[in-house]
Design a protein around this motif. Structure first.
Motif, short mmCIF file in Angstrom:
data_model
loop_
_atom_site.label_atom_id
_atom_site.label_comp_id
_atom_site.label_asym_id
_atom_site.label_seq_id
_atom_site.Cartn_x
_atom_site.Cartn_y
_atom_site.Cartn_z
N PRO A 98 -11.92 -3.83 4.77
CA PRO A 98 -11.13 -2.76 5.37
C PRO A 98 -9.72 -2.62 4.77
CG PRO A 98 -12.36 -3.89 7.06
CD PRO A 98 -12.56 -4.68 5.80
N LYS A 99 -9.10 -3.76 4.41
CA LYS A 99 -7.75 -3.71 3.84
C LYS A 99 -7.75 -2.99 2.48
CE LYS A 99 -6.26 -7.99 6.06
NZ LYS A 99 -6.04 -9.42 5.86
N THR A 100 -8.79 -3.23 1.67
CA THR A 100 -8.88 -2.56 0.36
C THR A 100 -9.01 -1.06 0.56
OG1 THR A 100 -10.15 -4.49 -0.38
CG2 THR A 100 -10.04 -2.63 -1.89
N VAL A 101 -9.87 -0.67 1.50
CA VAL A 101 -10.08 0.76 1.78
C VAL A 101 -8.77 1.40 2.25
CG1 VAL A 101 -11.28 2.41 3.28
CG2 VAL A 101 -12.54 0.49 2.28
N LEU A 102 -8.06 0.71 3.13
CA LEU A 102 -6.79 1.25 3.64
C LEU A 102 -5.77 1.41 2.51
CD1 LEU A 102 -5.09 2.17 6.05
CD2 LEU A 102 -4.46 -0.23 6.45
N ALA A 103 -5.78 0.46 1.57
CA ALA A 103 -4.85 0.54 0.43
C ALA A 103 -5.12 1.79 -0.41
CB ALA A 103 -4.97 -0.71 -0.43
N VAL A 104 -6.40 2.07 -0.65
CA VAL A 104 -6.78 3.25 -1.43
C VAL A 104 -6.39 4.53 -0.69
CG1 VAL A 104 -8.74 4.56 -2.34
CG2 VAL A 104 -8.64 2.09 -2.67
N LEU A 105 -6.74 4.61 0.60
CA LEU A 105 -6.48 5.82 1.36
C LEU A 105 -4.99 6.04 1.63
CD1 LEU A 105 -9.36 6.02 4.01
CD2 LEU A 105 -9.27 6.91 1.71
N SER A 106 -4.25 4.95 1.80
CA SER A 106 -2.81 5.08 2.07
C SER A 106 -2.08 5.75 0.92
CB SER A 106 -2.19 3.71 2.34
OG SER A 106 -2.69 3.18 3.54
N GLU A 107 -2.68 5.62 -0.25
CA GLU A 107 -2.03 6.21 -1.43
C GLU A 107 -2.42 7.67 -1.63
OE1 GLU A 107 -1.25 4.81 -6.02
OE2 GLU A 107 -1.88 3.34 -4.54
N PHE A 108 -3.68 8.02 -1.28
CA PHE A 108 -4.16 9.35 -1.64
C PHE A 108 -4.66 10.26 -0.53
CE2 PHE A 108 -4.12 7.10 -5.60
CZ PHE A 108 -3.37 7.99 -6.34
N SER A 109 -4.77 9.74 0.66
CA SER A 109 -5.16 10.61 1.77
C SER A 109 -3.90 11.06 2.50
CB SER A 109 -6.09 9.87 2.74
OG SER A 109 -6.21 10.62 3.93
N LYS A 110 -3.67 12.37 2.51
CA LYS A 110 -2.48 12.90 3.21
C LYS A 110 -2.54 12.54 4.70
CE LYS A 110 -1.87 16.71 -0.01
NZ LYS A 110 -2.11 18.15 -0.26
N ASN A 111 -3.77 12.41 5.22
CA ASN A 111 -3.93 12.07 6.63
C ASN A 111 -3.44 10.65 6.93
OD1 ASN A 111 -5.36 14.49 6.86
ND2 ASN A 111 -7.26 13.49 6.33
N VAL A 112 -3.75 9.72 6.01
CA VAL A 112 -3.51 8.29 6.26
C VAL A 112 -2.12 7.84 5.84
CG1 VAL A 112 -4.33 5.95 5.71
CG2 VAL A 112 -5.98 7.79 6.06
N LYS A 113 -1.59 8.45 4.80
CA LYS A 113 -0.30 8.04 4.24
C LYS A 113 0.78 7.93 5.33
CE LYS A 113 1.82 8.81 -0.23
NZ LYS A 113 1.83 9.67 -1.40
N GLY A 114 1.36 6.73 5.44
CA GLY A 114 2.45 6.51 6.38
C GLY A 114 2.05 6.34 7.83
N LYS A 115 0.73 6.37 8.11
CA LYS A 115 0.24 6.24 9.49
C LYS A 115 -0.08 4.77 9.81
CE LYS A 115 -0.19 10.70 10.68
NZ LYS A 115 -1.41 11.46 10.45
N GLN A 116 0.03 4.44 11.08
CA GLN A 116 -0.37 3.11 11.56
C GLN A 116 -1.86 3.17 11.90
OE1 GLN A 116 1.16 0.00 12.06
NE2 GLN A 116 2.73 0.85 10.72
N ILE A 117 -2.66 2.38 11.20
CA ILE A 117 -4.11 2.38 11.44
C ILE A 117 -4.52 1.02 12.01
CG2 ILE A 117 -6.40 2.57 10.36
CD1 ILE A 117 -4.90 5.20 10.27
N ASP A 118 -5.25 1.05 13.12
CA ASP A 118 -5.79 -0.18 13.71
C ASP A 118 -7.20 -0.38 13.12
OD1 ASP A 118 -6.79 -2.25 15.18
OD2 ASP A 118 -6.25 -1.43 17.15
N LEU A 119 -7.27 -1.20 12.08
CA LEU A 119 -8.55 -1.39 11.38
C LEU A 119 -9.63 -1.99 12.28
CD1 LEU A 119 -7.31 -2.65 7.89
CD2 LEU A 119 -8.32 -0.43 8.42
N THR A 120 -9.23 -2.75 13.31
CA THR A 120 -10.22 -3.37 14.19
C THR A 120 -11.02 -2.32 14.97
OG1 THR A 120 -8.70 -3.59 16.07
CG2 THR A 120 -8.80 -5.43 14.49
N LYS A 121 -10.47 -1.10 15.05
CA LYS A 121 -11.17 -0.03 15.76
C LYS A 121 -12.00 0.86 14.83
CE LYS A 121 -8.06 0.13 19.70
NZ LYS A 121 -6.98 0.84 20.39
N THR A 122 -12.05 0.49 13.54
CA THR A 122 -12.81 1.30 12.58
C THR A 122 -14.21 0.74 12.33
OG1 THR A 122 -11.88 0.08 10.70
CG2 THR A 122 -10.72 2.10 11.39
N TYR A 123 -14.51 -0.42 12.90
CA TYR A 123 -15.85 -1.00 12.74
C TYR A 123 -16.12 -1.97 13.89
CZ TYR A 123 -13.53 -5.28 11.08
OH TYR A 123 -12.74 -6.41 11.00
#
Length: 338
Positions: A304-329
């Motif tokens: 999940p951390k790798t995925v968040l790293a990729v999306l934090s850079e290129f998803s306008k939705n995710v960039k700068g947002k606080q994501i609780d990865l424990t709720k994504t799976y």
């Protein structure tokens, strides 16, 4: 006379009871009908969906599962949010992306720990030898905002390219991807098996970056990248735990089958049109790539951390947002299945 009346009343009560039982059975069956959208079920990355169906594992669990086909994962996600389907077989990263929009979706069974994708480069462009050489080129992706889109942009960035240096062109997968490359609408693009093997075999393309194995994925992305999964809305999962458990049971058995059988044995269970006229090539591709699948449906710890790293850079939705990865799976259902 009284006796006849009692018999009539008893028969009437029996009829009502029978009707009630039949009604309850029908409702129970209706609750067990689950529609799952697959982001291209002929793609080898999503093989567990059709394989579970072919092996009869859904029926063994007493659930009626309908698989629908949708070429781009981003469109499958929209079908889920619209309530048209109860689950999606697609990339886990949608769970992260959607949380940033306030939607809670979770991976219930994690099929793979590597994307199973490859960046192919057209044979018409021998000057392209690395991602850095893609500056000014058109890159094929399944859809804008798709997993292939984010991964392509991430690797371009790692190669020193900036936003706007490459153009993402949505070309789908399979035949439409191949046509786009043949017509030079795209000079490179990210796709899956069996398309990869088809284009490499004809000499129309070669592999630029390989994300089909855990090791090559770690080298390219810096960690395991959980990709193909069964994801569902958290609220639906919470309200239908028995059905979700049955799905998890079926898919964990399927992943075990993949892990304990040869590529040829697995291919024999798949629809013949999935081979695209080349069963030997299909088997060879599966042999090389089946290591991407998890053995038990459990989310890899660092994924999940790798995925968040990729999306934090290129998803306008995710960039700068606080994501609780424990709720994504969730691993609750697969651990119970084991």
């Amino acid at each position: 006379m009284h006796s006849t009346g009692r018999v009539a009343r008893a028969l009437s009560i029996s009829a009502i009871a029978l009707a009630s039982i039949l009604s309850t059975t029908a409702l129970s069956h209706a609750a067990d009908k689950i529609t799952i959208m697959v982001g291209g079920y002929e793609k080898q990355i999503y093989l567990p969906a059709k394989l579970a169906e072919a092996l009869g594992y859904f029926k063994d669990e007493g659930i009626d599962v309908e698989l629908l086909n949708e070429a781009a994962g981003v469109d499958a996600e929209n079908q889920l949010l619209a309530g048209a389907v109860q689950g999606v077989v697609g990339f886990y990263d949608h769970c992260v992306d959607l949380q940033a929009k306030g939607k809670f979706i979770e991976s219930v069974v994690q099929f793979s720990q590597a994307p199973g994708e490859v960046e192919l480069v057209s044979a018409k462009h021998p000057e392209i030898k690395s991602f850095a050489d893609l500056k000014g080129k058109n890159l094929g992706v399944t859809g804008l905002g798709s997993s292939t889109n984010f991964l392509s942009l991430y690797m371009a960035s790692k190669a020193g390219l900036k936003g706007g240096d490459v153009v993402s062109i949505p070309v789908g997968a399979g035949g439409t991807f191949i046509a786009a490359m043949q017509q030079d609408q795209i000079q490179a693009g990210m796709t899956t098996e069996p398309t990869i093997s088809r284009m490499v075999k004809t000499g129309e393309a070669s592999v630029l970056v390989d994300l089909r194995t855990v090791d090559s994925t770690r080298a390219a992305l810096g960690g395991t990248y959980p990709a193909a999964s069964l994801y569902m809305e958290t609220a639906w999962v919470d309200a239908h735990k028995p059905e979700v458990q049955k799905l998890a049971n079926a898919f964990v058995k399927t992943l075990k089958f993949i892990n304990t059988h040869s590529a040829a044995e697995i291919a024999d269970k798949m629809p013949k049109d999935f081979y695209v006229g080349d069963k030997e090539g299909y088997i060879k591709a599966l042999e090389a790539g089946k290591g991407m699948f998890t053995a038990d449906g459990v989310m890899p710890e660092d994924g999940p951390k790798t995925v968040l790293a990729v999306l934090s850079e290129f998803s306008k939705n995710v960039k700068g947002k606080q994501i609780d990865l424990t709720k994504t799976y969730t691993t609750d259902f697969v651990k119970q299945a084991m």
